[in-house]
Design an enzyme around this catalytic site. Structure first.
Site, short mmCIF file in Angstrom:
data_model
loop_
_atom_site.label_atom_id
_atom_site.label_comp_id
_atom_site.label_asym_id
_atom_site.label_seq_id
_atom_site.Cartn_x
_atom_site.Cartn_y
_atom_site.Cartn_z
CB SER A 161 -0.96 -0.03 1.19
OG SER A 161 -1.95 0.94 1.07
NE ARG A 232 -8.60 1.93 10.47
CZ ARG A 232 -7.48 1.42 10.00
NH1 ARG A 232 -6.79 2.08 9.09
NH2 ARG A 232 -7.04 0.26 10.43
CG ASP A 325 -6.60 -4.06 -3.35
OD1 ASP A 325 -7.43 -3.18 -3.05
OD2 ASP A 325 -5.39 -3.95 -3.10
CG HIS A 354 -5.66 -2.42 0.21
ND1 HIS A 354 -4.78 -2.35 -0.84
CD2 HIS A 354 -5.15 -1.59 1.17
CE1 HIS A 354 -3.79 -1.52 -0.55
NE2 HIS A 354 -3.98 -1.06 0.66
CG ASP A 355 -6.68 -4.48 5.60
OD1 ASP A 355 -5.95 -3.57 5.17
OD2 ASP A 355 -7.45 -4.33 6.57
#
Length: 377
Positions: A161, A232, A325, A354-355
């Protein structure tokens, strides 16, 4: 004014006078891309031992809300456990019996490196006075760190990232200093879609009454934790895939709560949980500064475009993307691999979006092992 016990602190930043934990520090000065000169401190942590030739050093770059504490438990000075514990350590993919691992906290961050929550020379927090920094500025600061440690060439540089942006910039700006490169779930330049996802996050923080134009660190009250929490929540949706959220939560209510009577869905509770955690360990000013540095990321700026910039890379390279993702779709990683001579394109198969570069330890470990196997230490 006394801070209410149930509210997050004004900032979750590590600040001078706090226990240093495992952190070490290096200082330097540089002229930023935007013009001003900045005297800075970088916090970093290391594992393993640098060999006599300084040829076994690996640089690991963290993502947006990460920090230097990649390995180890939450302990005094470190509010969170290591974010890549599964990969770094004796006998692991990044074997600290063989390699010397360096993990800096990014310039503009909030866990020991100079950023908006740090003390300005006048004794107050930098706050709104902290200058814009780019990914190139951040890497230039890390060059100062490498020089201070006596590392002329990294055996490998890797990150995911935002960390992948810095890893790639290292290989583009200083190709002679990077032997091998692993760019995970990242891009050579921020896309309109990524910038668009960032925009409401930045607006949420700046619209918080506790923001005070960015100069909240030395004021009483709660700081912009509500805005940071909203940012967040937005970001975390992009970090996970639609399929995973649907399978994991569906339309379930949160325990006994009923959305028809003011309660929450389980997925809302999940986002609330992550918002609360971040507000207690991060700084809203750093979130803004680092998000904007990601928005301006473009390895091709002033270098004749992305294609010309990637052609400068001489490192043995793997560019890996995650098949689920939705923030950095696979084509971003494929473009890096296509642009770097001899690079490998790899796909991480995962439902976690994505994580996944933080979650799929076994797949990432195999990529790392393949990357560093050609290094003789």
């Amino acid at each position: 004014m006394t801070q209410a016990p149930d509210l997050p602190p004004v900032t979750g930043a590590w600040r001078e006078g706090d226990p240093p934990g495992r952190r070490r520090f290096v200082t330097g000065v540089q002229v930023l891309e935007t013009g001003p000169e900045l005297r800075f401190t970088l916090a970093y942590e290391t594992w393993g031992t640098l060999n006599s030739r300084a040829s076994n050093a690996i640089l690991v770059e963290h993502a947006l809300t990460g920090d230097s504490h990649a390995v180890g438990p939450a302990e005094e000075g470190h509010v969170s456990p290591g974010w890549w514990d599964g990969l770094i350590g004796p006998g692991k993919a990044i074997d600290t019996d063989e390699f010397f691992v360096v993990v800096p906290n990014v310039l503009g961050g909030c866990q020991g490196s100079t950023g908006p929550s740090s003390r300005h020379p006048d004794g107050k927090a930098w706050g709104s006075r902290f200058p814009a920094v780019t990914v190139r500025d951040q890497v230039a600061a890390e060059v100062v760190l490498a020089d201070a440690l006596g590392i002329g060439r990294w055996a490998a540089v890797l990150g995911g990232s935002m960390g992948g942006m810095r890893a790639l910039e290292w290989a583009v700006s200083t190709p002679d200093r990077v032997e091998a490169l692993l760019v995970l779930a990242s891009t050579a330049q921020a896309s309109a879609d990524q910038i668009a996802w960032a925009a409401p996050q930045l607006h949420a923080i700046r619209a918080d009454p506790g923001w005070h134009g960015g100069d909240y660190h030395d004021l009483p009250g709660g700081g912009p934790h509500a805005g940071l929490g909203i940012a967040r929540r937005i970001a975390h949706v992009t970090y996970r895939s639609e399929g995973e959220l649907s399978q994991r939560f569906g339309r379930r209510y949160q325990e006994e709560e009923d959305p028809l009577h003011g309660g929450r869905f389980a997925v809302e509770s999940y986002l609330d949980h992550h918002a609360g955690k971040l507000s207690r360990r991060f700084d809203a000013g750093s979130y803004v500064v680092l998000t904007e540095s990601m928005n301006t990321h473009d390895v091709g700026r002033g270098r004749g475009g992305v294609e010309a910039a990637l052609a400068r890379v001489t490192a043995r390279t793997i560019a890996a993307g995650v098949d689920s993702d939705r923030l950095y779709p696979l084509y971003h990683s494929r473009a890096i691999a296509d642009g770097v001579a001899g690079a490998e394109f790899a796909v991480i198969g995962s439902p976690y979006g994505h994580d996944s570069f933080l979650i799929e330890t076994e797949q990432i470990a195999n990529l790392v092992k393949g990357l560093v196997s050609g290094n003789d230490g």
